[in-house]
Design a protein around this motif. Structure first.
Motif, mmCIF file in Angstrom:
data_model
loop_
_atom_site.group_PDB
_atom_site.id
_atom_site.type_symbol
_atom_site.label_atom_id
_atom_site.label_comp_id
_atom_site.label_asym_id
_atom_site.label_seq_id
_atom_site.Cartn_x
_atom_site.Cartn_y
_atom_site.Cartn_z
ATOM 1 N N SER A 63 3.642 2.984 -6.762
ATOM 2 C CA SER A 63 3.012 4.248 -6.385
ATOM 3 C C SER A 63 3.984 5.408 -6.561
ATOM 4 O O SER A 63 3.628 6.457 -7.130
ATOM 5 N N GLU A 110 -0.093 8.461 6.801
ATOM 6 C CA GLU A 110 -0.306 7.385 5.837
ATOM 7 C C GLU A 110 -1.795 7.032 5.851
ATOM 8 O O GLU A 110 -2.226 6.043 6.435
ATOM 9 N N ARG A 147 5.147 3.944 0.640
ATOM 10 C CA ARG A 147 4.219 3.509 -0.390
ATOM 11 C C ARG A 147 4.918 2.459 -1.241
ATOM 12 O O ARG A 147 6.115 2.190 -1.056
#
Length: 350
Positions: A148, A112, A144
């Motif tokens: 997104s 991430e 996310r």
């Protein structure tokens, strides 16, 4: 107590008690029970998909991660990691190499990484979609926002892998830092489903603190969620993590769980993971014989493969490398399987 081997014949009737019985089976018939499960899963896989095994080209885009998961070799606080990020050009080059080799699915995997914003990823996914319109794009980039996921789906992403790791919130808290919750992970999986992705979840086998009840919960979650893909591999410790000295997960149990997942979800896309190949020299072949039907050779540049170390001694050469497809082909032929060309979407059959 029901006979475990008899239970295996009726997966549609498995409840919590039946799954606990299978996973608590006595030592003496354990090997026979696992062999019977593998035979049933293998038969079901051949019926659904034939002898073909789908190949996915893995591109490890970044080993930066903002999270500090206790089991992960690229956790934020692991100072021994040599960090890297692939450029968009390098990622597209990997896809081009993969396409030339015959891959029709690309898997973009990474930590991430806060640099991997939508402003960076959406044009990248769109570029891959434009360059390779006949290929599937899979993302595995963690949690996310829903927006997104929506934007990436609109740009051309087809699938998303997000392992739930464990279906027990207390166990999840033991494996992750404060601020990361199972509820958030499950929300992400639901958003992905609603955005139209083919969704993959999964878990580690033998992670610190894991119990048989945890594994039962994992299987029940998978049955309820009905993912298109499931990723299961043994826990393998990583240097520079709090669990570096914890024993690795049991490979035999991992194979047994692969078989159970195949019997619960006959049409699921089920990888024989890199972790299996790392744990056993023929781990990937054993996984396929236990019900798996996907392998993910590595398309990443060689120096990136050496740095993307989620766990110690990760397999990254020979049949694991995308450029060695002949080696993989021979390994598959030795167990009566072949490489299946094409995207290999959920619902495809042999």
């Amino acid at each position: 107590m029901d006979n475990p081997q008899r239970l295996l014949e009726s997966p549609g009737q498995w409840d919590r008690k039946a799954l606990a019985t299978l996973l608590h089976s006595p030592d003496s018939p354990e090997k026979a029970t696992r062999a019977h499960a593998a035979a049933l899963a293998r038969e079901r896989t051949l019926a659904e998909f034939g002898k073909g095994v789908y190949i996915r080209g893995l591109v490890e885009v970044s080993n930066f991660c903002q999270n500090d998961c206790l089991y992960c070799g690229i956790r934020r606080s692991n100072q021994s990691v040599s960090r890297y990020r692939l450029t968009d050009e390098a990622i597209l080059d990997c896809c081009q190499d993969g396409y030339r080799l015959g891959f029709r699915t690309f898997v973009l995997q990474g930590g991430e990484d806060p640099v991997l914003t939508d402003d960076r990823l959406v044009p990248l996914v769109a570029s891959i979609r434009q360059a390779f319109p006949d290929c599937a794009i899979t993302l595995s980039l963690g949690e996310r926002s829903r927006d997104s996921y929506h934007r990436l789906r609109q740009a051309g992403a087809d699938r998303y892998l997000l392992r739930h790791e464990t279906a027990d919130p207390d166990h999840y808290a033991r494996l992750h830092p404060p601020g990361m919750t199972l509820a958030s992970r499950l929300d992400c999986l639901q958003w992905l489903r609603e955005e139209g992705y083919q969704v993959g979840c999964g878990f580690m086998v033998g992670s610190p603190g894991q119990t048989v009840d945890n594994l039962v919960d994992d299987l029940l979650l998978i049955r309820e969620f009905q993912p298109e893909m499931v990723g299961i591999g043994p826990f393998i410790p990583a240097r520079g993590t709090p669990f570096a000295d914890h024993p690795a997960g049991d490979v035999g149990l991992t194979l047994f769980l692969l078989s159970l997942v195949r019997l619960i979800l006959p049409k699921v896309l089920l990888p024989a993971t890199t972790a299996l190949g790392t744990a056993l020299p023929d781990g990937r072949e054993q996984g396929i014989l236990a019900g798996a039907n996907v392998v993910m050779p590595n398309l990443s540049p060689p120096d990136a493969r050496d740095k993307y170390m989620l766990y110690d001694n990760k397999l990254r050469s020979h049949a694991e490398a995308a450029e060695n497809l002949d080696d993989l082909r021979h390994r598959l032929e030795s167990i009566g399987r072949t490489i299946s060309v094409g995207r290999g979407d959920f619902g495809d059959s042999g």
